[in-house]
Design a protein around this motif. Sequence first.
Motif, PDB file in Angstrom:
ATOM      1  N   VAL A  13       0.823  -1.207   0.011  1.00 41.98           N
ATOM      2  CA  VAL A  13      -0.007   0.085   0.029  1.00 41.98           C
ATOM      3  C   VAL A  13       0.935   1.272   0.082  1.00 41.98           C
ATOM      4  O   VAL A  13       0.488   2.074  -0.823  1.00 41.98           O
ATOM      5  N   GLU A  14       2.088   1.139   0.682  1.00 41.98           N
ATOM      6  CA  GLU A  14       2.963   2.381   0.659  1.00 41.98           C
ATOM      7  C   GLU A  14       3.469   2.775  -0.570  1.00 41.98           C
ATOM      8  O   GLU A  14       3.657   3.981  -0.871  1.00 41.98           O
ATOM      9  N   ARG A  15       3.769   1.761  -1.402  1.00 44.58           N
ATOM     10  CA  ARG A  15       4.317   2.028  -2.785  1.00 44.58           C
ATOM     11  C   ARG A  15       3.169   2.537  -3.750  1.00 44.58           C
ATOM     12  O   ARG A  15       3.340   3.320  -4.401  1.00 44.58           O
ATOM     13  N   LEU A  16       1.853   1.789  -3.232  1.00 42.72           N
ATOM     14  CA  LEU A  16       0.725   2.672  -4.124  1.00 42.72           C
ATOM     15  C   LEU A  16       0.654   4.105  -3.856  1.00 42.72           C
ATOM     16  O   LEU A  16       0.329   4.781  -4.745  1.00 42.72           O
ATOM     17  N   TYR A  17       0.713   4.443  -2.604  1.00 43.55           N
ATOM     18  CA  TYR A  17       0.632   5.728  -2.398  1.00 43.55           C
ATOM     19  C   TYR A  17       1.760   6.555  -3.060  1.00 43.55           C
ATOM     20  O   TYR A  17       1.248   7.659  -3.386  1.00 43.55           O
ATOM     21  N   ALA A  18       2.876   5.926  -2.964  1.00 42.41           N
ATOM     22  CA  ALA A  18       4.004   6.759  -3.875  1.00 42.41           C
ATOM     23  C   ALA A  18       3.686   6.865  -4.944  1.00 42.41           C
ATOM     24  O   ALA A  18       4.080   7.880  -5.761  1.00 42.41           O
ATOM     25  N   PHE A  19       3.165   6.042  -5.790  1.00 44.86           N
ATOM     26  CA  PHE A  19       2.776   5.968  -7.283  1.00 44.86           C
ATOM     27  C   PHE A  19       1.658   7.302  -7.523  1.00 44.86           C
ATOM     28  O   PHE A  19       1.752   7.945  -8.388  1.00 44.86           O
ATOM     29  N   VAL A  20       0.734   7.403  -6.465  1.00 45.32           N
ATOM     30  CA  VAL A  20      -0.458   8.411  -6.415  1.00 45.32           C
ATOM     31  C   VAL A  20       0.238   9.604  -6.515  1.00 45.32           C
ATOM     32  O   VAL A  20      -0.068  10.553  -7.305  1.00 45.32           O
ATOM     33  N   ALA A  21       1.121   9.819  -5.549  1.00 43.99           N
ATOM     34  CA  ALA A  21       1.782  11.048  -5.189  1.00 43.99           C
ATOM     35  C   ALA A  21       2.689  11.443  -6.462  1.00 43.99           C
ATOM     36  O   ALA A  21       2.907  12.591  -6.939  1.00 43.99           O
ATOM     37  N   ALA A  22       3.431  10.439  -7.154  1.00 47.22           N
ATOM     38  CA  ALA A  22       4.149  10.754  -8.200  1.00 47.22           C
ATOM     39  C   ALA A  22       3.281  11.231  -9.315  1.00 47.22           C
ATOM     40  O   ALA A  22       3.650  11.942 -10.235  1.00 47.22           O
ATOM     41  N   LEU A 130       4.808  19.220  -3.673  1.00 46.42           N
ATOM     42  CA  LEU A 130       3.243  18.782  -3.735  1.00 46.42           C
ATOM     43  C   LEU A 130       3.375  17.323  -3.773  1.00 46.42           C
ATOM     44  O   LEU A 130       2.394  16.585  -3.013  1.00 46.42           O
ATOM     45  N   GLY A 131       4.149  16.679  -4.450  1.00 44.30           N
ATOM     46  CA  GLY A 131       4.205  15.044  -4.413  1.00 44.30           C
ATOM     47  C   GLY A 131       4.775  14.687  -2.714  1.00 44.30           C
ATOM     48  O   GLY A 131       4.096  13.592  -2.659  1.00 44.30           O
ATOM     49  N   LEU A 132       5.578  15.311  -2.416  1.00 38.11           N
ATOM     50  CA  LEU A 132       6.071  14.683  -1.079  1.00 38.11           C
ATOM     51  C   LEU A 132       4.712  15.088   0.014  1.00 38.11           C
ATOM     52  O   LEU A 132       4.459  14.211   0.568  1.00 38.11           O
ATOM     53  N   THR A 133       4.271  16.077  -0.391  1.00 37.27           N
ATOM     54  CA  THR A 133       2.974  16.459   0.686  1.00 37.27           C
ATOM     55  C   THR A 133       1.818  15.471   0.399  1.00 37.27           C
ATOM     56  O   THR A 133       1.020  14.819   1.525  1.00 37.27           O
ATOM     57  N   ALA A 134       1.634  15.093  -0.960  1.00 38.63           N
ATOM     58  CA  ALA A 134       0.430  14.068  -1.146  1.00 38.63           C
ATOM     59  C   ALA A 134       0.692  12.632  -0.461  1.00 38.63           C
ATOM     60  O   ALA A 134      -0.208  12.044  -0.004  1.00 38.63           O
ATOM     61  N   PHE A 135       2.142  12.339  -0.583  1.00 41.58           N
ATOM     62  CA  PHE A 135       2.443  11.142  -0.182  1.00 41.58           C
ATOM     63  C   PHE A 135       2.540  11.071   1.330  1.00 41.58           C
ATOM     64  O   PHE A 135       1.912  10.096   2.216  1.00 41.58           O
ATOM     65  N   LEU A 136       3.063  12.102   2.108  1.00 43.47           N
ATOM     66  CA  LEU A 136       2.778  11.950   3.726  1.00 43.47           C
ATOM     67  C   LEU A 136       1.282  12.035   4.054  1.00 43.47           C
ATOM     68  O   LEU A 136       1.033  11.499   5.143  1.00 43.47           O
ATOM     69  N   GLY A 137       0.646  12.929   3.236  1.00 45.05           N
ATOM     70  CA  GLY A 137      -0.963  12.909   3.600  1.00 45.05           C
ATOM     71  C   GLY A 137      -1.530  11.626   3.560  1.00 45.05           C
ATOM     72  O   GLY A 137      -2.456  10.996   4.417  1.00 45.05           O
ATOM     73  N   LYS A 139      -0.096   8.744   3.437  1.00 44.36           N
ATOM     74  CA  LYS A 139       0.267   7.725   4.535  1.00 44.36           C
ATOM     75  C   LYS A 139      -0.257   7.827   6.154  1.00 44.36           C
ATOM     76  O   LYS A 139      -0.441   7.080   7.001  1.00 44.36           O
ATOM     77  N   GLN A 140      -0.529   9.211   6.490  1.00 41.24           N
ATOM     78  CA  GLN A 140      -1.221   9.626   7.566  1.00 41.24           C
ATOM     79  C   GLN A 140      -2.592   9.091   7.532  1.00 41.24           C
ATOM     80  O   GLN A 140      -3.139   8.607   8.640  1.00 41.24           O
ATOM     81  N   LEU A 141      -3.257   9.404   6.437  1.00 41.24           N
ATOM     82  CA  LEU A 141      -4.751   9.063   6.459  1.00 41.24           C
ATOM     83  C   LEU A 141      -4.705   7.607   6.180  1.00 41.24           C
ATOM     84  O   LEU A 141      -6.045   7.099   6.853  1.00 41.24           O
ATOM     85  N   ASP A 142      -3.987   7.013   5.269  1.00 42.68           N
ATOM     86  CA  ASP A 142      -4.115   5.459   5.159  1.00 42.68           C
ATOM     87  C   ASP A 142      -5.314   5.151   4.822  1.00 42.68           C
ATOM     88  O   ASP A 142      -6.167   4.145   5.502  1.00 42.68           O
ATOM     89  N   PRO A 143      -5.889   5.673   3.743  1.00 41.68           N
ATOM     90  CA  PRO A 143      -7.501   5.282   3.292  1.00 41.68           C
ATOM     91  C   PRO A 143      -7.510   3.684   2.958  1.00 41.68           C
ATOM     92  O   PRO A 143      -8.803   3.348   2.892  1.00 41.68           O
ATOM     93  N   LEU A 144      -6.432   3.028   2.382  1.00 46.10           N
ATOM     94  CA  LEU A 144      -6.467   1.731   2.152  1.00 46.10           C
ATOM     95  C   LEU A 144      -6.195   0.699   3.256  1.00 46.10           C
ATOM     96  O   LEU A 144      -6.219  -0.353   3.251  1.00 46.10           O
TER      97      LEU A 144
END
Length: 283
Positions: A13-22, A130-137, A139-144
């Motif tokens: 899931v963390e890598r999926l979040y990284a893909f979305v942020a990128a 923005l990409g960094l902020t999206a990734f950290l957000g 991870k913090q919210l962890d919707p999945l």
Amino acid sequence: MDAIALGPALISVERLYAFVAALVMLIEFSLLIRLLARMHARGAPAHDSPSLSPSRWFNRMLVSWVIGARLTYVALHWASYQQTPLDILKLWQPGYHLLGGMLAATLASLWLLRRHGVIRQVIALGSLTLGLTAFLGLKQLDPLGSTHSIERMPSITLHHLDRRPVSLDEVRNQRVIVNLWATWCPPCRREMPLLAEVDARPDVTVVLANQGEQALAVTRFLKSERLTLEYALLDPAMQLMGLADAQGLPATLIFDGEGRLIERHIGELSRAQLKALMPPSGS
């Protein structure tokens, strides 16, 4: 949820979040660069700078981030990579330093855009932020994500290869590693030597809980790999996969001396990751 299974492959899931942020970073950069080009076409002051492809910038940033994040992590955990330096090239394993990657990507962006003007450099740095902020957000919210169903060593009984019953909650040590695996799983097979090495420590006990296979197949594999662990158990009904809500294999659960779950990982383990979770030597 720790990972998403796509056939035999697992995507954390963390890598999926990284893909979305990128993806967010690339979209913002592309839109702003196109907007800037339209402004110049309508009469805004033009700059004598070469054309800039958003995909070229993004690919450079991605490669720079991966290299920077990997090398920073390796430097901080060099003791774990010193014995097996080729593990550095196993990019599918965990082992990336977020800030190290961001620093490398920022420096690469400034170098790539050194002849493209300050405005484009600012746009690029804003996109990276923005990409960094999206990734950290994310991870913090962890919707999945989901709460883990296991918090302590489960009170179930599995059987050894010779059919001796073993109560998991009676297996105690400073660290107890329960590894869910199968002989058909390539990452499971790759991490076996590492688990056997850790099992040799007196303060660590490794439980290999095979999922869904017969004793003959498991015995043949362990003999072929010359693996002799005390707790090589069979879980033909895959009880642990259900209890741990594991989406695929391998899955690793690490418990402390009181039987409390301290770490859960879906996918292949790295030496550095495992070492960091072990009790200090001599404790």
